[in-house]
Scaffold this motif. Structure first.
Motif, PDB file in Angstrom:
ATOM      1  N   GLY A 102       0.816  -1.207   0.000  1.00 33.65           N
ATOM      2  CA  GLY A 102       0.000   0.000   0.000  1.00 33.65           C
ATOM      3  C   GLY A 102       0.850   1.257   0.000  1.00 33.65           C
ATOM      4  O   GLY A 102       1.953   1.292   0.555  1.00 33.65           O
ATOM      5  N   GLN A 103       0.326   2.314  -0.611  1.00 34.48           N
ATOM      6  CA  GLN A 103       1.094   3.545  -0.760  1.00 34.48           C
ATOM      7  C   GLN A 103       1.339   4.234   0.569  1.00 34.48           C
ATOM      8  O   GLN A 103       2.417   4.774   0.814  1.00 34.48           O
ATOM      9  CB  GLN A 103       0.357   4.481  -1.722  1.00 34.48           C
ATOM     10  CG  GLN A 103       0.253   3.939  -3.141  1.00 34.48           C
ATOM     11  CD  GLN A 103      -0.445   4.893  -4.082  1.00 34.48           C
ATOM     12  OE1 GLN A 103      -0.866   5.986  -3.691  1.00 34.48           O
ATOM     13  NE2 GLN A 103      -0.585   4.490  -5.343  1.00 34.48           N
ATOM     14  N   ARG A 104       0.341   4.239   1.430  1.00 31.23           N
ATOM     15  CA  ARG A 104       0.470   4.918   2.722  1.00 31.23           C
ATOM     16  C   ARG A 104       1.623   4.351   3.545  1.00 31.23           C
ATOM     17  O   ARG A 104       2.378   5.096   4.179  1.00 31.23           O
ATOM     18  CB  ARG A 104      -0.849   4.795   3.474  1.00 31.23           C
ATOM     19  CG  ARG A 104      -0.880   5.428   4.847  1.00 31.23           C
ATOM     20  CD  ARG A 104      -2.251   5.184   5.493  1.00 31.23           C
ATOM     21  NE  ARG A 104      -2.266   5.587   6.882  1.00 31.23           N
ATOM     22  CZ  ARG A 104      -2.530   6.812   7.314  1.00 31.23           C
ATOM     23  NH1 ARG A 104      -2.794   7.760   6.430  1.00 31.23           N
ATOM     24  NH2 ARG A 104      -2.538   7.102   8.595  1.00 31.23           N
ATOM     25  N   ALA A 105       1.781   3.031   3.511  1.00 35.47           N
ATOM     26  CA  ALA A 105       2.831   2.383   4.303  1.00 35.47           C
ATOM     27  C   ALA A 105       4.221   2.790   3.838  1.00 35.47           C
ATOM     28  O   ALA A 105       5.183   2.753   4.618  1.00 35.47           O
ATOM     29  CB  ALA A 105       2.680   0.865   4.224  1.00 35.47           C
ATOM     30  N   VAL A 106       4.358   3.180   2.580  1.00 38.95           N
ATOM     31  CA  VAL A 106       5.653   3.597   2.036  1.00 38.95           C
ATOM     32  C   VAL A 106       5.854   5.106   2.187  1.00 38.95           C
ATOM     33  O   VAL A 106       6.958   5.571   2.478  1.00 38.95           O
ATOM     34  CB  VAL A 106       5.755   3.188   0.545  1.00 38.95           C
ATOM     35  CG1 VAL A 106       7.035   3.707  -0.075  1.00 38.95           C
ATOM     36  CG2 VAL A 106       5.666   1.669   0.423  1.00 38.95           C
ATOM     37  N   LEU A 107       4.787   5.868   2.000  1.00 36.96           N
ATOM     38  CA  LEU A 107       4.905   7.324   1.984  1.00 36.96           C
ATOM     39  C   LEU A 107       5.287   7.914   3.337  1.00 36.96           C
ATOM     40  O   LEU A 107       6.168   8.776   3.421  1.00 36.96           O
ATOM     41  CB  LEU A 107       3.584   7.941   1.530  1.00 36.96           C
ATOM     42  CG  LEU A 107       3.420   8.213   0.041  1.00 36.96           C
ATOM     43  CD1 LEU A 107       2.003   8.682  -0.260  1.00 36.96           C
ATOM     44  CD2 LEU A 107       4.422   9.265  -0.419  1.00 36.96           C
ATOM     45  N   ILE A 108       4.628   7.489   4.391  1.00 36.42           N
ATOM     46  CA  ILE A 108       4.817   8.153   5.686  1.00 36.42           C
ATOM     47  C   ILE A 108       6.262   8.064   6.173  1.00 36.42           C
ATOM     48  O   ILE A 108       6.879   9.098   6.474  1.00 36.42           O
ATOM     49  CB  ILE A 108       3.825   7.596   6.723  1.00 36.42           C
ATOM     50  CG1 ILE A 108       2.402   8.003   6.334  1.00 36.42           C
ATOM     51  CG2 ILE A 108       4.166   8.102   8.123  1.00 36.42           C
ATOM     52  CD1 ILE A 108       1.329   7.469   7.256  1.00 36.42           C
ATOM     53  N   PRO A 109       6.864   6.867   6.237  1.00 35.05           N
ATOM     54  CA  PRO A 109       8.279   6.848   6.659  1.00 35.05           C
ATOM     55  C   PRO A 109       9.188   7.527   5.642  1.00 35.05           C
ATOM     56  O   PRO A 109      10.205   8.118   6.007  1.00 35.05           O
ATOM     57  CB  PRO A 109       8.595   5.360   6.795  1.00 35.05           C
ATOM     58  CG  PRO A 109       7.564   4.652   5.985  1.00 35.05           C
ATOM     59  CD  PRO A 109       6.337   5.495   6.046  1.00 35.05           C
ATOM     60  N   GLY A 110       8.813   7.455   4.359  1.00 33.99           N
ATOM     61  CA  GLY A 110       9.651   8.047   3.318  1.00 33.99           C
ATOM     62  C   GLY A 110       9.782   9.550   3.447  1.00 33.99           C
ATOM     63  O   GLY A 110      10.889  10.098   3.350  1.00 33.99           O
ATOM     64  N   VAL A 111       8.664  10.252   3.675  1.00 32.73           N
ATOM     65  CA  VAL A 111       8.739  11.713   3.759  1.00 32.73           C
ATOM     66  C   VAL A 111       9.460  12.153   5.027  1.00 32.73           C
ATOM     67  O   VAL A 111      10.146  13.190   5.038  1.00 32.73           O
ATOM     68  CB  VAL A 111       7.336  12.351   3.667  1.00 32.73           C
ATOM     69  CG1 VAL A 111       6.694  12.046   2.323  1.00 32.73           C
ATOM     70  CG2 VAL A 111       6.438  11.903   4.810  1.00 32.73           C
ATOM     71  N   LEU A 112       9.341  11.377   6.096  1.00 35.82           N
ATOM     72  CA  LEU A 112      10.059  11.718   7.324  1.00 35.82           C
ATOM     73  C   LEU A 112      11.574  11.606   7.124  1.00 35.82           C
ATOM     74  O   LEU A 112      12.331  12.508   7.504  1.00 35.82           O
ATOM     75  CB  LEU A 112       9.604  10.799   8.468  1.00 35.82           C
ATOM     76  CG  LEU A 112       8.149  10.960   8.931  1.00 35.82           C
ATOM     77  CD1 LEU A 112       7.793   9.880   9.938  1.00 35.82           C
ATOM     78  CD2 LEU A 112       7.932  12.343   9.529  1.00 35.82           C
ATOM     79  N   VAL A 113      12.002  10.507   6.493  1.00 40.84           N
ATOM     80  CA  VAL A 113      13.433  10.318   6.239  1.00 40.84           C
ATOM     81  C   VAL A 113      13.953  11.376   5.276  1.00 40.84           C
ATOM     82  O   VAL A 113      15.047  11.933   5.463  1.00 40.84           O
ATOM     83  CB  VAL A 113      13.685   8.901   5.688  1.00 40.84           C
ATOM     84  CG1 VAL A 113      15.140   8.752   5.222  1.00 40.84           C
ATOM     85  CG2 VAL A 113      13.369   7.852   6.743  1.00 40.84           C
TER      86      VAL A 113
END
Length: 424
Positions: free
Chosen positions: A85-96
């Protein structure tokens, strides 16, 4: 799930019916905000590092590490989005990404050695959120086999280029009038806010199908021969973006008008946006493979003339023409993905193409920066010429691999995004 688009028999695909697709605006507006920082990243790094080191070669190399890192990690990000799912990838990605961008900024302002900037550039590039491919995947869910898919591809190209009109202008203005670090700091902040808002739109993200008791084979999009041809094609497009960014910055600096950099690059991006609008409004009867060949030949021809420009007006005119030739190639390439790749691997396929543009851009900023430092002013414009001509030769030689084939749909009708296939 049936398509949410209806059209009258014989009606012509257009932007009106596309934008009336139910639920489209819930991901379009956040998606536009979330991808805006991507257009600011490379030029912000180039301007910051050039300011702190005095070298376009060092600036191009730092930007190149970011681009290579993004190109290498983007397909894995797409594959994870397909599976989890996109949400599972996006949230940690934008923080990093935000944290890495701020770290890079602090190191550059502290005059850290170049190797330290390279180290910081790796996570900065690797964590760039792949919002464009994710939006395209959401269109695939909404439209499925609708004739509006070509219009959606054009609309997304226009949206991408609209960000490249505003992004470089905003980054250049911030770096030249506020502080050399202001562009990268703003990019990090916009990525965090825009990415989290986009991730919150759970209702439109492609559904991850399958259960915990069934094995599902995930076939990589890279195994499709046509995708490999498109990757080379998009590498050439990336060489235009990278070569233009460094060479325009060097040109405007050489004439004592660094503020014109954003204007010239914005003119280039505006040509791309305008031709993208036209492409989406036309009911094409020519096969996409042929359109790609013709459009790419025009791109190689116009890009080959850039190095001859020695005035602002001439460079603006040529940049406009080059931009007008890029959109048809990008739109047609993304459209071909729908016929080349099974639905369950399309986000990955889109990220391979996005990564190819980033990799081509990374190589281009490195080579163009070295040429600008070591040869004459404007030598960096040789990079777009070389990149597009080589890619055109590959495209002509391997054009038969772009023939689309129907895909079997064993479970397929659902979301059109992740298709389970039989395991041998």
């Amino acid at each position: 799930m049936a398509s949410t688009v209806t059209s009258r028999p014989g009606s012509r695909p257009g932007y009106g019916p596309l934008l009336r697709t139910r639920g489209a605006w819930t991901f379009l507006l956040p998606g536009f905000a979330a991808r805006q920082p991507f257009a600011m990243l490379t030029i912000s790094i180039v301007l910051l590092v050039q300011h702190t080191t005095g070298s376009y070669g060092a600036a191009g190399a730092a930007a190149a590490v970011t681009g290579v890192s993004m190109a290498l990690f983007a397909p894995y990000s797409g594959r994870l989005a397909d599976r989890h799912g996109q949400r599972a990838v996006l949230i940690p990605g934008v923080l990093v990404h935000s944290l890495s961008g701020l770290t890079f900024t602090a190191l550059a302002l502290g005059h850290a050695p170049l190797w330290a900037l390279f180290v910081a550039a790796v996570p900065t590039g690797a964590s760039v959120p792949q919002v464009g491919p994710m939006v395209r995947a959401r269109w695939g869910v909404k439209l499925q086999d609708s004739p509006l898919m070509t219009t959606a591809a054009a609309f997304e190209s226009v949206t991408d280029e609209l960000t490249f009109v505003f992004g470089p202008l905003l980054a250049t203005a911030l770096c030249t009038t506020v502080n050399p670090a202001a562009g990268l700091v703003t990019e990090a902040g916009l990525t965090l806010v825009g990415g989290l808002v986009f991730a919150a739109q759970k209702g439109t993200q492609p559904t991850v199908t399958g259960d915990g008791h069934a094995r599902v084979e995930h076939v990589s999009a890279l195994r499709v021969p046509g995708i490999r041809v498109l990757i080379v094609t998009f590498l050439g497009i990336g060489s235009v973006f990278g070569g233009m960014q460094v060479s325009l910055a060097a040109f405007t600096e050489s004439i004592g008008e660094p503020g014109l950099n954003g204007v010239l690059y914005g003119t280039f991006a505006a040509g791309n946006m305008l031709s993208g609008l036209v492409c989406g409004a036309v009911a094409w009867k020519v096969a996409p493979q042929r359109r790609l060949l013709v459009g790419y030949a025009a791109l190689a021809l116009t890009a080959s003339a850039l190095w001859t420009a020695h005035s602002v007006l001439l460079l603006a005119g040529l940049g406009l023409l080059v931009g007008m030739c890029i959109a048809p190639a990008l739109i047609t390439g993304y459209t071909l993905v729908e016929g080349l790749v099974p639905a369950g691997a399309r986000t990955e396929a889109f990220t391979w193409l996005t990564g190819a543009v980033a990799l081509g851009q990374a190589a281009a900023v490195t080579v163009a920066g070295q040429l600008e430092d070591r040869l004459w002013g404007g030598a960096g414009f040789l990079v777009p010429m070389a990149g597009t001509v080589l890619a055109l030769g590959t495209l002509i030689a391997l054009r038969s691999r772009l023939a689309t084939r129907p895909h079997s749909r064993t479970v397929a009708r659902g979301v059109g995004h992740r298709v389970p296939v039989a395991v041998d």
